[in-house]
Design a protein around this motif. Sequence first.
Motif, PDB file in Angstrom:
ATOM      1  N   GLU A 111      17.102   7.429  -5.787  1.00  0.00           N
ATOM      2  CA  GLU A 111      16.513   6.558  -4.774  1.00  0.00           C
ATOM      3  C   GLU A 111      16.119   7.338  -3.517  1.00  0.00           C
ATOM      4  N   LYS A 112      16.962   8.285  -3.128  1.00  0.00           N
ATOM      5  CA  LYS A 112      16.645   9.098  -1.943  1.00  0.00           C
ATOM      6  C   LYS A 112      15.414   9.966  -2.182  1.00  0.00           C
ATOM      7  N   ILE A 113      15.309  10.555  -3.375  1.00  0.00           N
ATOM      8  CA  ILE A 113      14.151  11.398  -3.679  1.00  0.00           C
ATOM      9  C   ILE A 113      12.886  10.562  -3.770  1.00  0.00           C
ATOM     10  N   ALA A 114      12.994   9.375  -4.333  1.00  0.00           N
ATOM     11  CA  ALA A 114      11.834   8.478  -4.414  1.00  0.00           C
ATOM     12  C   ALA A 114      11.353   8.102  -3.021  1.00  0.00           C
ATOM     13  N   ALA A 115      12.297   7.895  -2.101  1.00  0.00           N
ATOM     14  CA  ALA A 115      11.922   7.555  -0.723  1.00  0.00           C
ATOM     15  C   ALA A 115      11.193   8.716  -0.054  1.00  0.00           C
ATOM     16  N   VAL A 116      11.645   9.943  -0.334  1.00  0.00           N
ATOM     17  CA  VAL A 116      10.979  11.124   0.229  1.00  0.00           C
ATOM     18  C   VAL A 116       9.534  11.199  -0.274  1.00  0.00           C
ATOM     19  N   ARG A 117       9.359  11.037  -1.583  1.00  0.00           N
ATOM     20  CA  ARG A 117       8.022  11.119  -2.166  1.00  0.00           C
ATOM     21  C   ARG A 117       7.113  10.039  -1.601  1.00  0.00           C
ATOM     22  N   LEU A 118       7.647   8.851  -1.441  1.00  0.00           N
ATOM     23  CA  LEU A 118       6.848   7.739  -0.934  1.00  0.00           C
ATOM     24  C   LEU A 118       6.423   7.990   0.509  1.00  0.00           C
ATOM     25  N   LYS A 119       7.383   8.338   1.357  1.00  0.00           N
ATOM     26  CA  LYS A 119       7.092   8.489   2.782  1.00  0.00           C
ATOM     27  C   LYS A 119       6.264   9.727   3.091  1.00  0.00           C
ATOM     28  N   SER A 120       6.361  10.737   2.217  1.00  0.00           N
ATOM     29  CA  SER A 120       5.577  11.959   2.442  1.00  0.00           C
ATOM     30  C   SER A 120       4.241  11.924   1.709  1.00  0.00           C
ATOM     31  N   GLY A 121       3.885  10.779   1.159  1.00  0.00           N
ATOM     32  CA  GLY A 121       2.614  10.673   0.457  1.00  0.00           C
ATOM     33  C   GLY A 121       2.560  11.560  -0.769  1.00  0.00           C
ATOM     34  N   ASN A 122       3.707  11.711  -1.447  1.00  0.00           N
ATOM     35  CA  ASN A 122       3.809  12.525  -2.655  1.00  0.00           C
ATOM     36  C   ASN A 122       3.629  14.023  -2.372  1.00  0.00           C
ATOM     37  N   GLN A 123       3.764  14.390  -1.115  1.00  0.00           N
ATOM     38  CA  GLN A 123       3.640  15.804  -0.748  1.00  0.00           C
ATOM     39  C   GLN A 123       4.925  16.574  -1.003  1.00  0.00           C
ATOM     40  N   LEU A 124       6.061  15.924  -0.790  1.00  0.00           N
ATOM     41  CA  LEU A 124       7.354  16.581  -0.905  1.00  0.00           C
ATOM     42  C   LEU A 124       8.233  15.821  -1.887  1.00  0.00           C
ATOM     43  N   GLY A 125       9.170  16.532  -2.447  1.00  0.00           N
ATOM     44  CA  GLY A 125      10.100  15.904  -3.373  1.00  0.00           C
ATOM     45  C   GLY A 125      11.194  16.871  -3.767  1.00  0.00           C
TER      46      GLY A 125
END
Length: 757
Positions: free
Chosen positions: A689-703
């Motif tokens: 869930e934390k990694i999914a939130a990173v991907r979402l908020k960073s526009g799929n730039q980071l993960g």
Amino acid sequence: MEQEQFSSSLTPFSGNIENPALQDSLLLLYSTLGIDSSRLFDWSDGTVALAVDINVSLPTLGNHDGIDIQQVEPVLIVFDLKRYPTFAPRVFTDRLSFPKNQLAHLYIAKNDRPPAFCLVRGNIDDWYATKRVTDLVIRIGNWMRDAATGELASDSSQFDPMRLEGYSGIVIYDYDQIVEVVNKKQSFLENGNTAIALFKRTDDDSSYQFVKVITKENYSEISKEIQEAFKKEAEELRTDHFHIGYIVWSHDDKGNNQYLIDFPKDFKNLKVFCDEYGINLDEMENIIAEADINYFKGIPIIVAILRPKKVIGYDGNIEFSNHMMVINNSDKIEGKIKDEVPVKLFSHNQPLTQKMAKMISGATLNEEQSLVLGCGALGSKIVMHLARSGQKKLLLSDPDIISPHNMTRHALLGNQVGLNKATAIVKSLEQIFPNQKTGITAVEISGLIFTKADFSKHLKWIFDFTASENVFNELVNEPNLTTHNVCRANISDFGNLGVMVIEGVNRNPRIDDLQVYLHSLYHKKSKVCEWLKRENESAADNSVSLNVGVGCNSETTILADDVISSHAAYFSTIIKKQMENKSSNGKIFLNRIVDGENYGIETEIIDVEPFKVLAAENDKSWSIRFKAGIIEQMTTQVKKAGKKETGGVFIGVANYKTKTIHVTDLIDAPPDSKANEVCFFRGHKGLPEKIAAVRLKSGNQLGYIGEWHSHPHGPDGLSSTDMATVAKFKSEFDKEISPLPVFLTVVTPRYVLPFVF
């Protein structure tokens, strides 16, 4: 004895004053000065002249240099019947014996009128806009007082040039260049006082631009060039209109401080005018009458007058008087020119030079060689901003030609369509800075030229305006670029966001570091987060690395010229400042357009510290670049864990083309993780869930990008358990459509050891 006055030759005004503002001003003068309408005269069409006497406060010890300024000076104040007060009154001396040849601040007399006073520096209409007519009377008295005390000139260490009016056209030349001709006495004939020069007439027929001095060595070549141009003219083909002109000077090296107010209207008076300054025109007259190779009637003549001091506004002590003689073949008789040949007064315009551009712009610019990659919409505008500030030593590189649709937002104009973009910019700059070597050149494309060691070693700056991911990767990878200053700029967010990054000292942080750092701000800056989300939604693919920026060379890219101009103006200003005083850290510059109900612009500057760079222990071709503070976070957790192993998950991005892994953040070990003195088992609870939130908020730039754990008791490397974990991850990752490398870092008491598989 009563002074003879010009007004005695004028006819009293008998018409009606219908302009209410002029009525009020005349009545005010009548009452203030104790005069009446009997002093109002016809001046010329639509104007009237009021004769008034001005009281002058003369110096008690006598006038400066005995100049003949009297305690009461008669003047004529000339009003425009219809345009007053928008058109300010002009003031003329009414005394025929006024010392007009001794004063600088008088305009040359015209139409058989007395000379007019130059009362203010700048535009007198603007000055008068906030004044009353009585203020004008006071100003005239102050002018007379300054003339009597020798204080008309604002700087007594310099010479005030003549005030000229009544021009018929313009002669364009660089003052310093013509001064050099005179000082070196570059006469066409040996020991003469006449230089011959080639001029080019502009399309409007009223301007002549100096091209070069004609010497005996280049005479035949230039004669042929003139003949060929005239042949094209006869065939009605587009060509240059060449004219032969002359520069004349005095053999006497003594400075002359005399002002001649009556400018010559024919050749006879031109000879008299020049003779007053010790300049003999016999040599010029003979050349024109016997050997002139002009095909056109107009002959520019530049008269060099040596002054006792440096002329205000210039670096030399020569003042130039510019004239145009219109002569037919029938006006030449036995080596002489008819006295009645008309002569017109021309003004001098200084051509734009890079030195002048730099001065006008107030710029302090880099004098070392720089390379510009990309001369499209954004690049062309930035280059033109820099060039118009006097920037030299730019090498321009672009493989594309200008297409018609580029005209919607390119810096150049329609006559450049079909040319290479870099070449077209150079040609335009040659027109802006005529007859100069600008130091701005187009370089031929043969691959990525900055990758050539013999070429790149001469570069100080590299500017990338291509929006090309390929160029981006090559700039990142290029080993020849070590101490260079690299700057990259592009436009994103549908044109609403301009992003420019400038690397730190020794290329750390690098352009890829700066891009990743900006993306990593998603959790601190809501505007960054929303921008990345929008970019991700509009992306055509789902790759990890998003292409942020637009190339602006597609007909389908909807982006207005003024939007690009806004970004380009901001970027070029920052570039000039950075070229003057380069910061040691990396910099991100954002120019954000808020295009809502109201249009606004926001700017932001982000300072970025160097990244910690490590090579993979098992494969030195891979580079791991940790954002500042990441390694410190790991070592802090290791100390906190004491004798037990600890670990966590890396957030970042990997680039296979550059073989670089960027680590931007850490996620602590999930609560279901287990650890003891010899093992660490990373749990899963809450991690997806934390990694999914990173991907979402960073526009799929980071993960998710890798793992780390500690070895508080060693070994300084991977254990057998670690290798088994690597094998497991490798098997899982290889099944992905876009597989990640297996990235694992071990933190020991002595080292931080990254591994990439």
